[in-house]
Design an enzyme around this catalytic site. Structure first.
Site, PDB file in Angstrom:
ATOM      1  CB  SER A  59      -0.946  -0.050   1.209  1.00 14.18           C
ATOM      2  OG  SER A  59      -1.940   0.928   1.135  1.00 14.18           O
ATOM      3  CG  HIS A  63      -4.695  -1.534  -2.248  1.00 15.02           C
ATOM      4  ND1 HIS A  63      -5.228  -0.376  -1.719  1.00 15.02           N
ATOM      5  CD2 HIS A  63      -3.857  -2.020  -1.309  1.00 15.02           C
ATOM      6  CE1 HIS A  63      -4.736  -0.178  -0.514  1.00 15.02           C
ATOM      7  NE2 HIS A  63      -3.895  -1.159  -0.233  1.00 15.02           N
TER       8      HIS A  63
END
Length: 225
Positions: free
Chosen positions: A108, A131
């Site tokens: 992330s 993501h």
């Protein structure tokens, strides 16, 4: 070293992992572990990296005459976006040599941190989860909210592509892929693929990272001389 000079050094040792002093140069090792904590404190049961500790620490490292380079060790699940980007921007703006090494995970918002160093490395078994921006808790279901998410996502993409060799198209494809993560959109890449995609510079371990950092320090000292 007199008392005035020793105070910053004592402060560095209080906040971080430690300073290694050798004939080839002095290297400060900074670890980014667990969840990157931002404006809200996490429960004591969660391992965190607190941005209010790391930001002044990086400034001190940059200014210290006793430190020649920074080794950044990463094993993080991500965390607060603004805090993570703030740390990444500071590292990217440092003049001193820096090398990052992804161990375990660099997920992330840990991805901008991994590429923020002058040279990035990853061990073969480490993973990186790419993501879209997510937010937990109460979210206002208005167009402005989605526009904000999109702008933040663009800022992350801009930073990653500016500080690595991955293309914007490839990074966006990873971010929006379906079928790889059971409960989410995105992609998990491991060491070799992270290098092949241009996200990370090269595969390597601790020895490789240190050797790379020492070479960078030597070149900088040679230019200075």
């Amino acid at each position: 070293m007199d008392e005035t000079q020793s105070r910053p050094q004592e402060r560095l040792e209080e906040l971080g992992a430690g300073l290694t002093q050798t004939k080839r140069g002095n290297i400060y090792t900074l670890t980014i572990i667990g969840q990157i904590e931002g404006h809200q404190a996490q429960p004591e049961t969660i391992k965190t990296t607190k941005y209010e500790h790391v930001l002044p620490l990086l400034a001190t490292i940059e200014e210290s005459e006793d430190i020649d380079g920074l080794l950044l060790l990463l094993n993080t699940v991500g965390g607060d976006i603004e805090a993570g980007l703030a740390i990444a921007e500071l590292i990217a703006g440092m003049r001193k040599p820096s090398v990052s090494l992804v161990l375990g995970g660099g997920h992330s918002i840990g991805i901008p941190l991994a590429v923020s160093a002058k040279k990035s490395m990853i061990v073969p078994t480490a993973s990186m989860m790419i993501h879209p921006v997510r937010m937990s808790g109460v979210v206002v279901g208005a167009p402005a909210t989605y526009h904000y998410f999109q702008r933040i996502q663009e800022q992350i993409t801009d930073f990653v592509t500016a500080n690595s060799r991955i293309t914007r198209e490839q990074f966006s494809d990873y971010m929006m892929a379906t079928g790889q993560i059971a409960t989410d959109v995105g992609t998990i890449v491991y060491g070799r693929e992270a290098v092949e995609s241009g996200l990370i510079d090269r595969l390597g371990g601790l020895h490789d990272a240190l050797e790379c950092l020492h070479r960078m320090i030597s070149r900088k000292q040679g230019n200075r001389g």
